[in-house]
Design an enzyme around this catalytic site. Structure first.
Site, mmCIF file in Angstrom:
data_model
loop_
_atom_site.group_PDB
_atom_site.id
_atom_site.type_symbol
_atom_site.label_atom_id
_atom_site.label_comp_id
_atom_site.label_asym_id
_atom_site.label_seq_id
_atom_site.Cartn_x
_atom_site.Cartn_y
_atom_site.Cartn_z
ATOM 1 N N LYS A 274 0.854 -1.195 0.000
ATOM 2 C CA LYS A 274 0.000 0.000 0.000
ATOM 3 C C LYS A 274 0.881 1.232 0.000
ATOM 4 O O LYS A 274 2.013 1.181 0.477
ATOM 5 C CB LYS A 274 -0.888 0.033 1.258
ATOM 6 C CG LYS A 274 -2.145 0.864 1.083
ATOM 7 C CD LYS A 274 -3.188 0.064 0.335
ATOM 8 C CE LYS A 274 -4.526 0.739 0.252
ATOM 9 N NZ LYS A 274 -5.557 -0.256 -0.104
HETATM 10 N N1 GLU Z 1 -7.215 0.091 -3.232
HETATM 11 C C1 GLU Z 1 -7.980 -1.090 -3.531
HETATM 12 C C2 GLU Z 1 -8.068 -1.975 -2.319
HETATM 13 O O1 GLU Z 1 -7.948 -1.530 -1.206
HETATM 14 C C3 GLU Z 1 -7.506 -1.798 -4.800
HETATM 15 C C4 GLU Z 1 -6.118 -2.330 -4.754
HETATM 16 C C5 GLU Z 1 -5.650 -2.903 -6.095
HETATM 17 O O2 GLU Z 1 -6.427 -2.989 -7.022
HETATM 18 O O3 GLU Z 1 -4.467 -3.226 -6.167
HETATM 19 O O4 GLU Z 1 -8.313 -3.146 -2.422
#
Ligand code: GLU
Length: 421
Positions: free
Chosen positions: A111
């Site tokens: 993240k």
């Molecule tokens: N931000 C989204 C989540 O929390 C998508 C993450 C992604 O597609 O890599 O799952």
């Protein structure tokens, strides 16, 4: 004398560790594996000098955390928000590890976040900040290493800038470095709706389990970003009655149901939900406590806590946001008979279609939307049923069940790979 409730922690990383510990206990995980899996593998902190429109230079702080690479490259979004902290990003990165494992896609978890207020920045400032952030984290991201995607207050345009910046450095177009890209440059059909569509698929399953017909089900949605606004639309298209929706400026409610397309048009035009003519105002707090069949928290962390959990009157809670419910609230809801579909399952549709997008980008071979949605449905319903079976077998709630499934998979991968050197 009544017992005094112990103040619960709202630190997202401490919450993520507590959730992990519960699963580790059920799985009787070896001590060394607990030590490895409860902390992130890599944490990068970067300073992002950015030229502002008024001629000054502002330095933003940004993070990229890779929690686990055991099952594949790190995967997870990038968040722009004034309240971003390193501990929040660490929690979100570990939730990505468990999310990818829950739906069994070959990724670890990562993240990113930048402490900023994108609502107060121009497009030019956002582009400059994004490109410098991309450049700073390019030492750890890449199509085989770590693949960012949108999250709170980032979108397809943000991903386009990151893809372009990374590609300029490498010297060739690298479609696989991010997902959630615009369709014109390697995005996938269905990715924009994927998180919400995944929420829809598991909500349908939960409604079957709880014997609630989705047609006519009364729904409240907190948060009107990519996940919340599209979930409200898809659920209403399924015949559900949307009682209330909200954004960071507050909510609107109509007991006879909101016309979601009209609400979307109003928000598009005015920039907010408040002021929509055919509804009464409602606060974000009160929205959570509405009597309804399905509550969809689709905003930020720590919305349902030990303080308000006793007042939640939903039959099903489908977590479109990451981390909206604290562990103490989980127990309260479970005891009340509320059926909660945890974030790492409920909102996994986004990363699942990100995986499809990455595969398409690497192969330069693109699918039709029907094919994307069909594959997504298969992944989400299979994961839901696997988690439900574990919940029944271990006699635990759905979150602990999902963690047992996910932590078990990541532990197995880590064990089989062994420790280097
Ligand atoms: N931000 C989204 C989540 O929390 C998508 C993450 C992604 O597609 O890599 O799952």
């Amino acid at each position: 004398m009544g017992s005094v409730a112990v103040q619960e922690t709202l630190n997202p990383f401490e919450i993520a560790q507590a959730q992990f510990n519960t699963a580790a206990e059920h799985l009787k995980l070896e001590a060394w594996l607990r030590d490895v899996l409860r902390r992130p593998k890599r944490q990068l902190i970067v300073s992002i000098p950015t030229k502002m429109d008024n001629g000054t230079i502002r330095v933003f702080e940004g993070y990229r955390v890779q929690h686990s690479l055991a099952r594949g490259p790190a995967k997870g979004g990038i968040r722009y928000h004034p309240n971003v902290t390193l501990d929040e990003v660490k929690a979100l990165a570990s939730w990505m590890t468990w999310k990818c494992a829950t739906v069994n896609i070959p990724y670890g978890g990562g993240k990113g976040g930048v402490v900023c207020n994108p609502k107060e920045m121009s497009q030019r400032e956002l582009e400059g900040m994004t490109r410098r952030y991309a450049s700073e984290i390019s030492i750890i991201i890449g199509p085989e290493r770590d693949i960012p995607a949108p999250d709170v207050y980032t979108n397809a345009q943000t991903m386009a800038w990151i893809m372009d910046t990374y590609s300029m450095t490498v010297g060739s177009t690298q479609l696989g470095v991010v997902t959630g890209k615009p369709l014109q440059i390697g995005g996938s059909q269905g990715r924009n709706e994927a998180t919400a569509r995944g929420v829809l698929f598991v909500t349908r399953e939960a409604c079957v389990e709880k014997k609630i017909p989705i047609k006519g089900a009364r729904v409240a949605v907190q948060g009107f970003g990519n996940a919340g606004s599209i979930a409200a639309r898809l659920l209403s298209e399924d015949g559900a009655t949307i009682l209330a929706v909200s954004d960071s400026g507050g909510g609107i409610t109509n007991p006879r149901g909101l016309d979601i397309r009209a609400v979307l048009a109003h928000k598009e035009k005015t920039g907010m939900l408040r002021g929509y003519p055919e509804a009464e105002p409602i606060s974000n707090e009160k929205l959570l406590e509405l009597e309804c069949d399905v509550l969809v928290p689709a905003a930020l962390e720590n919305q349902i806590t030990q303080e308000n959990a006793p007042r939640i009157r939903a039959k099903i809670v489908a977590e479109a946001a990451n981390g909206p419910t604290t562990p103490a609230a989980d127990e309260i809801l479970h005891k009340k008979g509320v059926f909660l579909i945890p974030d790492i399952l409920a909102n996994a549709g986004g990363v699942t279609v990100s995986y499809f997008e990455w595969v398409q980008s690497l192969q330069s071979f693109f699918w039709e939307e029907a094919q994307v949605n069909q594959h997504l449905e298969k992944v989400m319903t299979r994961a839901f049923r696997e988690v439900l079976a574990i919940a029944k077998k271990f006699d635990v709630h759905m979150r602990t069940a999902a963690y047992i499934l996910a932590v078990g998979r990541v532990a197995e991968a880590t064990r089989i790979r062994g420790i280097y050197p």
